[in-house]
Design an enzyme around this catalytic site. Structure first.
Site, PDB file in Angstrom:
ATOM      1  N   HIS A  40       0.197  -1.038   5.468  1.00  0.00           N
ATOM      2  CA  HIS A  40      -1.223  -0.416   5.469  1.00  0.00           C
ATOM      3  C   HIS A  40      -1.629  -0.870   6.911  1.00  0.00           C
ATOM      4  CE1 HIS A  40      -0.764   0.344   1.212  1.00  0.00           C
ATOM      5  NE2 HIS A  40      -1.205   1.524   1.435  1.00  0.00           N
ATOM      6  N   TYR A  54       2.288  11.062  -2.879  1.00  0.00           N
ATOM      7  CA  TYR A  54       1.862   9.822  -3.689  1.00  0.00           C
ATOM      8  C   TYR A  54       0.613  10.076  -4.359  1.00  0.00           C
ATOM      9  CZ  TYR A  54      -0.231   5.129  -3.981  1.00  0.00           C
ATOM     10  OH  TYR A  54      -0.804   3.764  -4.633  1.00  0.00           O
ATOM     11  N   LYS A  98      -0.369   9.935  -8.446  1.00  0.00           N
ATOM     12  CA  LYS A  98      -1.482   9.236  -8.996  1.00  0.00           C
ATOM     13  C   LYS A  98      -2.404   9.971  -9.796  1.00  0.00           C
ATOM     14  CE  LYS A  98      -0.096   4.858  -7.725  1.00  0.00           C
ATOM     15  NZ  LYS A  98      -0.167   3.986  -8.789  1.00  0.00           N
ATOM     16  N   SER A 125      -5.757   5.206  -6.588  1.00  0.00           N
ATOM     17  CA  SER A 125      -5.712   4.997  -5.233  1.00  0.00           C
ATOM     18  C   SER A 125      -6.872   5.932  -4.764  1.00  0.00           C
ATOM     19  CB  SER A 125      -4.357   5.535  -4.365  1.00  0.00           C
ATOM     20  OG  SER A 125      -4.899   5.386  -3.199  1.00  0.00           O
ATOM     21  N   SER A 126      -7.814   5.670  -3.762  1.00  0.00           N
ATOM     22  CA  SER A 126      -8.535   6.542  -3.120  1.00  0.00           C
ATOM     23  C   SER A 126      -8.215   7.842  -2.421  1.00  0.00           C
ATOM     24  CB  SER A 126      -9.828   5.823  -2.317  1.00  0.00           C
ATOM     25  OG  SER A 126      -8.812   5.398  -1.353  1.00  0.00           O
ATOM     26  N   CYS A 127      -6.787   7.649  -2.521  1.00  0.00           N
ATOM     27  CA  CYS A 127      -6.353   9.120  -1.651  1.00  0.00           C
ATOM     28  C   CYS A 127      -6.086  10.122  -2.619  1.00  0.00           C
ATOM     29  CB  CYS A 127      -4.788   8.741  -0.845  1.00  0.00           C
ATOM     30  SG  CYS A 127      -3.612   8.334  -2.091  1.00  0.00           S
TER      31      CYS A 127
HETATM   32  P1  GDP Z   1      -4.501   5.612   4.651  1.00  0.00           P
HETATM   33  O1  GDP Z   1      -5.801   4.750   4.530  1.00  0.00           O
HETATM   34  O2  GDP Z   1      -3.879   6.087   3.384  1.00  0.00           O
HETATM   35  O3  GDP Z   1      -4.608   6.557   5.554  1.00  0.00           O
HETATM   36  O4  GDP Z   1      -3.368   4.557   5.122  1.00  0.00           O
HETATM   37  P2  GDP Z   1      -3.251   3.101   6.227  1.00  0.00           P
HETATM   38  O5  GDP Z   1      -3.722   1.883   5.532  1.00  0.00           O
HETATM   39  O6  GDP Z   1      -1.886   3.271   6.569  1.00  0.00           O
HETATM   40  O7  GDP Z   1      -4.352   3.584   7.447  1.00  0.00           O
HETATM   41  C1  GDP Z   1      -4.067   4.625   8.109  1.00  0.00           C
HETATM   42  C2  GDP Z   1      -5.219   4.638   9.149  1.00  0.00           C
HETATM   43  O8  GDP Z   1      -5.247   3.481  10.165  1.00  0.00           O
HETATM   44  C3  GDP Z   1      -5.010   5.807  10.338  1.00  0.00           C
HETATM   45  O9  GDP Z   1      -5.983   6.366  10.643  1.00  0.00           O
HETATM   46  C4  GDP Z   1      -4.172   5.032  11.189  1.00  0.00           C
HETATM   47  O10 GDP Z   1      -3.935   6.173  12.382  1.00  0.00           O
HETATM   48  C5  GDP Z   1      -4.756   3.925  11.262  1.00  0.00           C
HETATM   49  N1  GDP Z   1      -3.990   2.794  12.009  1.00  0.00           N
HETATM   50  C6  GDP Z   1      -3.954   2.147  12.996  1.00  0.00           C
HETATM   51  N2  GDP Z   1      -2.987   1.558  13.192  1.00  0.00           N
HETATM   52  C7  GDP Z   1      -2.241   1.074  12.270  1.00  0.00           C
HETATM   53  C8  GDP Z   1      -0.950   0.728  12.217  1.00  0.00           C
HETATM   54  O11 GDP Z   1      -0.375  -0.242  12.869  1.00  0.00           O
HETATM   55  N3  GDP Z   1      -0.464   0.951  10.823  1.00  0.00           N
HETATM   56  C9  GDP Z   1      -0.989   1.975   9.832  1.00  0.00           C
HETATM   57  N4  GDP Z   1      -0.306   2.116   8.732  1.00  0.00           N
HETATM   58  N5  GDP Z   1      -2.083   2.407  10.094  1.00  0.00           N
HETATM   59  C10 GDP Z   1      -2.812   2.275  11.420  1.00  0.00           C
END
Ligand code: GDP
Length: 312
Positions: free
Chosen positions: A180, A137, A141, A108-110
């Site tokens: 996500h 996580y 990974k 994953s990119s994280c």
């Molecule tokens: P990340 O890319 O690993 O951080 O994971 P996410 O796919 O959960 O994306 C998170 C980003 O989207 C953060 O900046 C959140 O604040 C924003 N975000 C906005 N609305 C939502 C939501 O409803 N669900 C999630 N998971 N993230 C949200």
């Protein structure tokens, strides 16, 4: 891989695994083996031992994982590190014991440092501190990448690691809290439209930037890499384009056809400010993504509507 090669897709019901499954079937592969999580608990060493011993797959796509959005990662921190470490250790070790010819591990990119320079190159791995919300996580990974490299170095196993960016597509998880960002917004904005609500909450400030790749594009890249790429370390798979969460929410609004307002809930975490991956290594192998973000969101929305007809 030959058309009759025995290929095990771990995690074939998930978004990534199901895209790999579709791709292999479309390419004419006839000997694909799958197991549901009811049939085999991949966290259980004995069950994985028995499965590999009796099935003897020749190729493995390791797409099984415990995954989720920012809140799920931050809340179920123990489950995310434990389950992912167990699944990948069991599958990688038993692939070695059973002479699997090639294995692809999905990261994953994280895994990259929170403040990595952008776009993120593969060699930025382990050069800085990780984003806290998904550190457990990410550590699991990173361990998966290092397992593949260690088995390659010590036992000459052809185990490769791919790092997809944020994925979306068919068979995504639309859980209101644990999903996500893209599927979560599709669901919440759809609900607002159906209920004639005047506004929708978007988590965080809306300013973080994310890159998105359609799962079938990922499967296409993985198919090519499974045929042509045999290196240690990792290779990024992304679309090469990112956008802010605010722009993403506006795009989802347009696709869903919701004309209310977006509000930002800054009590929710933003996570990493930006994670755009450098795709040069993949591009040099001649691969490009095909799906445009708006078209991919439209396809995902239709898939969501067909699989979750009662969400309102
Ligand atoms: P990340 O890319 O690993 O951080 O994971 P996410 O796919 O959960 O994306 C998170 C980003 O989207 C953060 O900046 C959140 O604040 C924003 N975000 C906005 N609305 C939502 C939501 O409803 N669900 C999630 N998971 N993230 C949200």
């Amino acid at each position: 891989m030959e058309k009759h090669s025995k290929i095990y897709i771990a995690g074939h019901r998930g978004m990534v695994g199901s895209a790999v499954h579709r791709k292999l079937i479309a390419e004419g592969f006839t000997n694909i083996i799958t197991r549901t999580s009811q049939e085999i608990d991949l966290r259980n060493q004995k069950e994985v031992f028995d499965f590999f011993n009796s099935e003897k797959p020749e190729y493995v796509f390791l797409a099984a994982a415990k995954v989720g959005g920012i809140l799920a990662n931050n809340t179920f921190r123990a489950d995310f590190i434990y389950e992912n470490l167990m699944i990948e250790s069991n599958i990688i070790h038993h692939s070695y014991l059973n002479q699997v010819k090639k294995l692809m591990f999905f990261g994953s990119s994280c895994i990259y440092p929170r403040m990595a320079p952008q776009p993120i190159k593969e060699d930025y791995l382990l050069t800085g501190v990780l984003e806290d919300t998904n550190e457990p996580y990410a550590i699991a990974k990173i361990a998966g990448i290092k397992l593949c490299d260690a088995y390659r170095a010590q036992y000459k196993c052809n185990f490769i690691s791919v790092m997809p960016t944020n994925m979306y597509g068919l068979n995504d998880n639309y859980h209101p809290q644990n999903a996500h960002v893209l599927p979560a917004l599709i669901r919440r904005i759809h609900e607002a439209k159906i209920n004639h609500t005047s506004e929708v909450m978007v988590w965080g400030s809306g300013s973080p930037r994310r890159e998105f790749l359609y799962a079938d594009d990922l499967a296409d890249a993985c198919f090519m890499l499974m045929q042509n790429y045999n290196e240690p370390g990792l290779i990024n798979i992304g679309s090469g384009v990112d956008l802010s969460i605010k722009d993403l929410a506006q795009l989802v609004k347009r696709v869903v056809g919701f004309d209310g307002e977006l509000k930002f809930d800054t009590t929710k975490p933003d996570g990493t400010p930006r994670k755009l991956m450098d795709n040069t290594k993949l591009k040099n192998l001649g691969w490009e993504p095909k799906m445009k973000l708006d078209e991919g969101i439209e396809k995902s929305y239709q898939d969501f509507l067909s699989k979750h007809p009662n969400v309102n």
